[in-house]
Each structure stands twice: as C-alpha cells, then as structure tokens.
Design a protein around this motif. Sequence first.
Motif, PDB file in Angstrom:
ATOM      1  N   ILE A 409       7.178  26.283  -7.645  1.00  0.00           N
ATOM      2  CA  ILE A 409       8.525  26.691  -8.077  1.00  0.00           C
ATOM      3  C   ILE A 409       8.566  28.211  -8.101  1.00  0.00           C
ATOM      4  O   ILE A 409       7.715  28.867  -8.717  1.00  0.00           O
ATOM      5  N   ASN A 410       9.538  28.790  -7.437  1.00  0.00           N
ATOM      6  CA  ASN A 410       9.615  30.242  -7.295  1.00  0.00           C
ATOM      7  C   ASN A 410      10.238  30.882  -8.537  1.00  0.00           C
ATOM      8  O   ASN A 410      11.338  31.429  -8.504  1.00  0.00           O
ATOM      9  N   LYS A 411       9.509  30.797  -9.632  1.00  0.00           N
ATOM     10  CA  LYS A 411       9.955  31.375 -10.895  1.00  0.00           C
ATOM     11  C   LYS A 411       8.733  31.910 -11.636  1.00  0.00           C
ATOM     12  O   LYS A 411       7.608  31.503 -11.367  1.00  0.00           O
ATOM     13  N   ARG A 412       8.964  32.820 -12.575  1.00  0.00           N
ATOM     14  CA  ARG A 412       7.922  33.283 -13.472  1.00  0.00           C
ATOM     15  C   ARG A 412       8.535  33.504 -14.849  1.00  0.00           C
ATOM     16  O   ARG A 412       9.684  33.934 -14.968  1.00  0.00           O
ATOM     17  N   MET A 413       7.774  33.197 -15.895  1.00  0.00           N
ATOM     18  CA  MET A 413       8.207  33.519 -17.247  1.00  0.00           C
ATOM     19  C   MET A 413       7.635  34.890 -17.597  1.00  0.00           C
ATOM     20  O   MET A 413       6.419  35.074 -17.664  1.00  0.00           O
ATOM     21  N   LYS A 414       8.519  35.815 -17.838  1.00  0.00           N
ATOM     22  CA  LYS A 414       8.114  37.177 -18.157  1.00  0.00           C
ATOM     23  C   LYS A 414       7.625  37.257 -19.597  1.00  0.00           C
ATOM     24  O   LYS A 414       8.113  36.564 -20.473  1.00  0.00           O
ATOM     25  N   LEU A 415       6.639  38.120 -19.818  1.00  0.00           N
ATOM     26  CA  LEU A 415       6.129  38.346 -21.162  1.00  0.00           C
ATOM     27  C   LEU A 415       6.904  39.489 -21.819  1.00  0.00           C
ATOM     28  O   LEU A 415       6.745  40.650 -21.449  1.00  0.00           O
ATOM     29  N   TYR A 416       7.733  39.148 -22.773  1.00  0.00           N
ATOM     30  CA  TYR A 416       8.486  40.172 -23.497  1.00  0.00           C
ATOM     31  C   TYR A 416       7.794  40.579 -24.795  1.00  0.00           C
ATOM     32  O   TYR A 416       8.158  41.578 -25.403  1.00  0.00           O
ATOM     33  N   ILE A 417       6.818  39.806 -25.223  1.00  0.00           N
ATOM     34  CA  ILE A 417       6.144  40.107 -26.477  1.00  0.00           C
ATOM     35  C   ILE A 417       5.274  41.357 -26.325  1.00  0.00           C
ATOM     36  O   ILE A 417       4.527  41.488 -25.358  1.00  0.00           O
ATOM     37  N   PRO A 418       5.367  42.322 -27.235  1.00  0.00           N
ATOM     38  CA  PRO A 418       4.540  43.526 -27.135  1.00  0.00           C
ATOM     39  C   PRO A 418       3.049  43.213 -27.245  1.00  0.00           C
ATOM     40  O   PRO A 418       2.642  42.275 -27.936  1.00  0.00           O
ATOM     41  N   LYS A 419       2.246  44.021 -26.580  1.00  0.00           N
ATOM     42  CA  LYS A 419       0.799  43.800 -26.555  1.00  0.00           C
ATOM     43  C   LYS A 419       0.210  43.834 -27.955  1.00  0.00           C
ATOM     44  O   LYS A 419      -0.656  43.018 -28.299  1.00  0.00           O
ATOM     45  N   GLU A 420       0.688  44.786 -28.796  1.00  0.00           N
ATOM     46  CA  GLU A 420       0.096  44.907 -30.127  1.00  0.00           C
ATOM     47  C   GLU A 420       0.343  43.659 -30.972  1.00  0.00           C
ATOM     48  O   GLU A 420      -0.476  43.294 -31.821  1.00  0.00           O
ATOM     49  N   TRP A 421       1.463  42.974 -30.741  1.00  0.00           N
ATOM     50  CA  TRP A 421       1.726  41.707 -31.431  1.00  0.00           C
ATOM     51  C   TRP A 421       0.766  40.633 -30.911  1.00  0.00           C
ATOM     52  O   TRP A 421       0.221  39.857 -31.687  1.00  0.00           O
ATOM     53  N   ALA A 422       0.611  40.607 -29.602  1.00  0.00           N
ATOM     54  CA  ALA A 422      -0.229  39.575 -28.991  1.00  0.00           C
ATOM     55  C   ALA A 422      -1.677  39.678 -29.460  1.00  0.00           C
ATOM     56  O   ALA A 422      -2.342  38.658 -29.702  1.00  0.00           O
ATOM     57  N   LEU A 423      -2.171  40.902 -29.629  1.00  0.00           N
ATOM     58  CA  LEU A 423      -3.577  41.083 -29.979  1.00  0.00           C
ATOM     59  C   LEU A 423      -3.886  40.702 -31.421  1.00  0.00           C
ATOM     60  O   LEU A 423      -5.062  40.650 -31.812  1.00  0.00           O
ATOM     61  N   ASP A 424      -2.861  40.413 -32.217  1.00  0.00           N
ATOM     62  CA  ASP A 424      -3.091  39.824 -33.534  1.00  0.00           C
ATOM     63  C   ASP A 424      -3.430  38.340 -33.429  1.00  0.00           C
ATOM     64  O   ASP A 424      -3.887  37.732 -34.413  1.00  0.00           O
ATOM     65  N   ILE A 425      -3.183  37.780 -32.233  1.00  0.00           N
ATOM     66  CA  ILE A 425      -3.316  36.328 -32.045  1.00  0.00           C
ATOM     67  C   ILE A 425      -4.381  35.978 -31.009  1.00  0.00           C
ATOM     68  O   ILE A 425      -5.153  35.025 -31.191  1.00  0.00           O
ATOM     69  N   ILE A 426      -4.411  36.713 -29.910  1.00  0.00           N
ATOM     70  CA  ILE A 426      -5.345  36.422 -28.814  1.00  0.00           C
ATOM     71  C   ILE A 426      -6.176  37.654 -28.491  1.00  0.00           C
ATOM     72  O   ILE A 426      -5.899  38.759 -28.967  1.00  0.00           O
ATOM     73  N   THR A 427      -7.197  37.476 -27.664  1.00  0.00           N
ATOM     74  CA  THR A 427      -8.048  38.596 -27.263  1.00  0.00           C
ATOM     75  C   THR A 427      -7.376  39.416 -26.165  1.00  0.00           C
ATOM     76  O   THR A 427      -6.428  38.952 -25.505  1.00  0.00           O
TER      77      THR A 427
END
Length: 441
Positions: A409-427
């Motif tokens: 499927i020619n689609k992508r889900m863009k990541l709008y979440i800021p990196k600093e938020w993400a690093l509180d949850i994942i590596t």
Amino acid sequence: MKRTEQYTEQLSRLYPELHQANEKEKILTQTVTFQVTDDCNLSCTYCYQIKKGKRKMSLETAEKMIDLLLTGEKGMKEYINPHKSPGLIIDFIGGEPLLETKLIDQICSYAIDRMIELNHPWLDKTMFSICSNGTLYHDPEVGKVLDKWKNRLSFSVTVDGNQELHDSCRIFPDGSPSYDLAVSAAKDWMNKGNYMGSKITIAPANVMHTYDAIVHMFELGYCEINANCVYEDGWKPIHATVLYNEMKRLADYILENNMDFENDYYCSLFEEEFFHPKLSSDLENWCGGNGVMLAVDPAGIIYPCLRYMESSLGNQQEPYSIGDVDHGICQTECDRCRVERLKKIDRRTQSTDECFNCPIAEGCSWCTAYNYQIFGTPDARATYICIMHKARALANAYFWNRYYRKNKINKRMKLYIPKEWALDIITEKEWNLLKREAEEE
C-alpha cells in the motif's frame, strides 16, 4: 478497517433525508441512559462507579422519564426532540443492569406502547442497549427478555481479553473470578447468530496482559475489538513502555497471520487517522459529557451523563444534576446555568496551550465528567492518560508502516511525536527504526 455499522450510521444510510443542511446541533441518534440499579454483583478493581449502593429504579420513575422524553414537556423538548435527534437509543446500565431484567422488559414495553399510542416519530427509530458483566446471562428469565427484544437490542458482555487479565480485575466480592461466566455468555449470544460487542479496559494493574488479552479475543471469534486505557491517575512511563512492547508484539502477530485490517478486522488500539496535530478550528469535545447525552438515576434525578451521578463521583464532588422526572429538565436557575455552562465547553476551553497545540492531539481522549470529578469543573482536562497516548502513537507507527509495506500500500504513517517524548518510552535505537520506516518509500 472493518467496523460494525453503528446505529447512527445505519440511520444515515437508510434515511438520507434526515440530514439537513445548516443544522449544526443535529445529532442523528440521542442516547438516554437509565441506571436501573446502582447495585452490582461484581467488585471490579478499576470500576469508575466508586459509590455503589442497593438502589433500584421503580417502574413509576422509569415511566415518568419515558413520558418526558416522548411528550417533550417540562423543558425536555428543548434538550432532546425527534427533529434534532431522529433516532433514540435507550441504554440500560447499573451496577449490573441484568439484576433488574424484569424492570428493563417493562421499560421497553412501556416505551414502545407509548410511542404507538402517540404515533411518535421515534417508534421505528428506537433501539435498546445493555452492557452486562454476563454473570446472570444463563438465568432463564434473562434469556427470555433478551430473546424478546433481540431485534431492537444491542447487547454486549464485557470480556477483558484472556482469563488472566479478566480475572485480575473483574471479580466477585469474595475474590472469586468471573471469566468463565462472561465468556460462556458471549459465546452463547454469538452462537445464536447475534452480534457481540467487545470492551477491554486497560489499567496499570493489567497493561502487561494486553497482547495475550487481544489475541485471545481474536481466537474467541471477535473481529472487532474495542480496548481503551483508563483516564484515572496511576499511569507512569514504565506503563507506557510496557504498552508499546505489548502493542508491538500484537502488531507482529497481526502481520504474521496476514490479518486484513482493511476489510476483516478492527482493534481500537490501532487507528490509522490518529496521532497527528489537530486543526485549530477543530474544537469538538471528545465525549458527549458536555451536554449532548442524558442519564437518569434510580431516584429519577436527571444528569448530562451517567458519570455525573453520585455513584460515579462518590464524595469527591456534588452530583451535577440538571433536573428530575417530576419537575422536568432545566426548570431551575441552577439547572439552566449548568446546561449553558456545558454548552460553552469545547476542546479549546478545556485544554491548556500544551494540549491544544500538541503534535499528536488527534485521537487523544478525555472525559468531561471525569474532569469535573477531579477539578470541580467540567471545563478543565485531566491528562493522566497522556503518556499512554504517546505510547500508542509510537506503536501505531510501527504497525501501520509495516502493514503498508507488507500489503504493498503506497502510504506511510508519519511520526509527529517529538523525539524527546519518544525517548521516555523507547530506546534511541527503536526510535531510529521507527523514523526510518516512516520515511522509506
């Protein structure tokens, strides 16, 4: 994604003439909730009803509420009427509503009989709804009533996924489990050819069972699974990390089993259109607790939503009533003030600048009545669920971008979440993987 057609959608399809231009307040279906009892035979650990009792609604009280709805007297027609809401859903809750099965049957009969008598426009556009814990389902009297109304009834049994998750929270007062009874009820209803809705409640105490729970629901034959995190306080970053990993495992299961999320399956944890900024002009409230719902308690007191009742608020706040079955709705200055106040509430008034301008605001939910419970005003916003919404945003990027590639499927889900938020949850390694998959063509 596959979703069962909701009653509002069904009315819209069958009666396109119900849509009229320039009617911003038009709601195709209005739900009116009857709390037939505040008693329950379970003691679920996460239940929002923190002050249950032994009250039971009388038939007389129920009939008075039905009469108000159908005649529009004592202010009711200004709040709800067939022109603004051509469809009606009468919803029965408790406690456990099936403790009062006979009363439910009497209310349904009275409502239909009165509609026939009045030649009411709601007659052919009224549905009934019951959500039960399923423990009383096999009682012969319960079976008779469910069968009697099945063509006008949406019936669901709460099964919190697998046995371990379900029985960690949904227990009897003596601590004994309820899973076997709930699953037996759900299977029997579905085996009779009826649709069975699902509802999985995720809380800090059971978030680690999310994968097992939802896979188990798929294996039970559910194709549409509604799961949500509770709004209440208690969430910590570690819970978000656990949810992300559980959803990631679930995503891998869905992909490995070639499950078609375009046509055959739905799980509310995975939402394709969420997790991006909202337009500043989008001020819609998430829930109907700002004045587009209606509920009546066993004593006949009327509220904007069931969560404004004493059984939900406990001693934290004064019950937020707007009338009663004897005097009507919005008949006092206090009641009118409360309703007008609710009407003015929207996403902007409830949200801080941080929430309103959040880069992943789309899909972030809240409960206006719970806001009142916490802050003493419905015009505020509890954000305990924020960290779990961030985890869902990351897990959805993982799932959808792999799903799109796998299915060409020619689609992508863009990541709008800021990196600093993400690093509180994942590596950082996991973050880089998600970023790469979101950007790949």
